[in-house]
Write a protein that holds these residues in place. Structure first.
Motif, PDB file in Angstrom:
ATOM      1  N   TRP A 182       0.860  -1.181   0.000  1.00  0.00           N
ATOM      2  CA  TRP A 182       0.000   0.000   0.000  1.00  0.00           C
ATOM      3  C   TRP A 182       0.889   1.221   0.000  1.00  0.00           C
ATOM      4  O   TRP A 182       1.193   1.791   1.041  1.00  0.00           O
ATOM      5  N   THR A 183       1.350   1.588  -1.187  1.00  0.00           N
ATOM      6  CA  THR A 183       2.273   2.715  -1.306  1.00  0.00           C
ATOM      7  C   THR A 183       2.035   3.391  -2.637  1.00  0.00           C
ATOM      8  O   THR A 183       1.486   2.786  -3.560  1.00  0.00           O
ATOM      9  N   TRP A 210      -5.767   2.082  -7.398  1.00  0.00           N
ATOM     10  CA  TRP A 210      -6.437   2.906  -6.409  1.00  0.00           C
ATOM     11  C   TRP A 210      -7.697   2.162  -6.005  1.00  0.00           C
ATOM     12  O   TRP A 210      -8.523   1.845  -6.862  1.00  0.00           O
ATOM     13  N   ARG A 211      -7.804   1.850  -4.724  1.00  0.00           N
ATOM     14  CA  ARG A 211      -9.013   1.147  -4.279  1.00  0.00           C
ATOM     15  C   ARG A 211      -9.523   1.795  -3.006  1.00  0.00           C
ATOM     16  O   ARG A 211      -8.766   1.995  -2.070  1.00  0.00           O
ATOM     17  N   LYS A 214      -7.519   4.399  -1.392  1.00  0.00           N
ATOM     18  CA  LYS A 214      -6.135   4.112  -1.007  1.00  0.00           C
ATOM     19  C   LYS A 214      -5.284   3.797  -2.239  1.00  0.00           C
ATOM     20  O   LYS A 214      -5.757   3.245  -3.217  1.00  0.00           O
ATOM     21  N   THR A 215      -4.006   4.163  -2.140  1.00  0.00           N
ATOM     22  CA  THR A 215      -3.073   3.962  -3.237  1.00  0.00           C
ATOM     23  C   THR A 215      -2.212   2.732  -2.952  1.00  0.00           C
ATOM     24  O   THR A 215      -1.686   2.591  -1.856  1.00  0.00           O
ATOM     25  N   GLY A 216      -2.060   1.882  -3.928  1.00  0.00           N
ATOM     26  CA  GLY A 216      -1.196   0.716  -3.763  1.00  0.00           C
ATOM     27  C   GLY A 216      -0.551   0.344  -5.076  1.00  0.00           C
ATOM     28  O   GLY A 216      -0.821   0.943  -6.115  1.00  0.00           O
ATOM     29  N   SER A 247       5.417  -4.391   2.842  1.00  0.00           N
ATOM     30  CA  SER A 247       4.893  -5.105   1.679  1.00  0.00           C
ATOM     31  C   SER A 247       4.428  -6.499   2.081  1.00  0.00           C
ATOM     32  O   SER A 247       4.719  -6.968   3.177  1.00  0.00           O
ATOM     33  N   ILE A 252      -1.794  -7.922  -3.900  1.00  0.00           N
ATOM     34  CA  ILE A 252      -2.856  -7.319  -3.085  1.00  0.00           C
ATOM     35  C   ILE A 252      -4.117  -7.251  -3.938  1.00  0.00           C
ATOM     36  O   ILE A 252      -4.077  -6.794  -5.064  1.00  0.00           O
TER      37      ILE A 252
END
Lengths: 252, 252
Positions: A182-183, A210-211, A214-216, A247, A252
């Motif tokens: 999640w980065t 992007w979900r 949140k950015t991942g 991580s 993910i």
């Protein structure tokens, strides 16, 4: 056939169809063929989507057949007037179109006395071609040289590929393994580059998402060695942690 | 801009990405772009999917930019090491890569003092390029000549296209209308051919399907005239009925 790990076998896909280019139909053959080729140890290196026009098909197949070990085409081999793939490829190869006796036999067995001219179109092949079994709807696919002419309808294409399983020479299959975080991918960029550079034979792709606000990103490692993938995945996770990024092993 | 009905405006799409060629990610930009282009009066004539390699990208964009009015690329403009689209296109065009001042300003405004080297990669453009607004995540798209360099992530690409809405010169949009029938398409083949031949300016595609053990096909008529489409659809339905095939107005 013995696989030769040094040599990389390559393939291309030519998707024939106005219905894809108009956005009306979503192609489903690319991803399936890509994964099927991986199992055969062959890498899909290029895909082209062209219109139902003689020149577009002919130029596409000629360019791809010269550049890659195998070329697959999908679409345009049915019984209707817009099905011109066989004619276009024969013209590009400079050979006539002939009715393949075995294909005619298969269609006659299936349609009986309803084997109309339109249906007989599906027995036409470039001269010198072999047939590819179609367990689903009988009308066969066609192989000529390194060109594999297949249907556009995914279930039929998949049946034709099944009948080619293990019959094409290839190398070692490419395996993949993911590390997710999640980065923002930009925060991991330097780490990814360093780990890839330190590990020749492993390629790392970065796929952001992007979900729910949140950015991942998933980092996908590819190599022909499972052991190397496991080692490099562990190395990447440690390097990300050093950079302050948690991580997980897997996507993910 | 005045539209010129005689001239057909054309476009191509270059999809850049190992993740598509590996079958891991299903492309979602082709169909969206195709429909968006239709509204602009521009026809999508070819799509290529290439690997994340300098030559593959450069050769693809050069060939397509020469052959079509507009070329769109998707993918490979993020902050990570595998994002080499800008470098590849600049090299193909023979121009250097420069940091675009306005792009740097946009990113600085967004990231503040967290504007790392990796993030600054997203301000790099081939010299002479203009920016395309990205309302979603700020990092802009790029226009140079007839080449439009866009993101790979569909929501971002769609935002960039929205900011180009109505700004590209095009002709009359292509419209479509469907006639559906529960028939084997081979039974309708002769009828389709006759109706298409009798109506210049209308193109008819045949798209078979199998659902719940039944065979059907949708016949898709395309033309720039809505009136012509309505007339030819009626004509096709009558001709199918004469051939003993019941059809419906619209897609099944």
């Amino acid at each position: 056939m013995a696989s030769s790990p040094e040599r990389i076998w390559t393939a291309a896909l030519l998707i024939i169809g106005d219905e894809i280019l108009s956005g009306r139909t979503q192609d489903a053959n690319l991803a399936y063929l890509a994964k099927w080729l991986q199992v055969q140890g062959i890498r899909l290196k290029e895909v082209r989507v062209v219109t139902d026009e003689m020149d577009a098909i002919g130029n596409g197949v000629t360019a791809l057949a010269a550049a890659y070990d195998y070329v697959f085409t999908t679409g345009g081999i049915g019984p209707t007037h817009d099905d011109i793939t066989v004619d276009a490829i024969a013209a590009a190869l400079g050979v006539p179109v002939v009715v393949h006796p075995r294909a005619r036999e298969i269609l006659a067995g299936y349609y009986g006395d309803k084997l109309t001219d339109a249906r007989l179109r599906m027995a036409r092949v470039p001269e010198g071609a072999e047939l590819i079994d179609n367990p689903r709807t009988m009308a066969p696919g066609i192989r000529i040289g390194n060109i594999f002419i297949m249907a556009g309808v995914p279930v039929i294409t998949q049946g034709m590929l099944a009948s080619l399983d293990g019959k094409l020479e290839g190398g070692l299959p490419v395996l993949s393994r993911s590390v997710g975080a999640w980065t923002q991918e930009s925060a991991a960029a330097a780490t990814l580059l360093a780990v890839e550079k330190a590990n020749p034979g492993v390629q790392i792709g970065s796929y952001p998402f992007w979900r729910q606000g949140k950015t991942g990103a998933n980092f996908v490692l590819r190599s022909t060695s499972d052991d190397q993938l496991a080692a490099v995945a562990a190395q990447l996770m440690a390097a990300l942690q050093e950079a302050g990024i948690e991580s997980v092993d897997g996507e993910i």
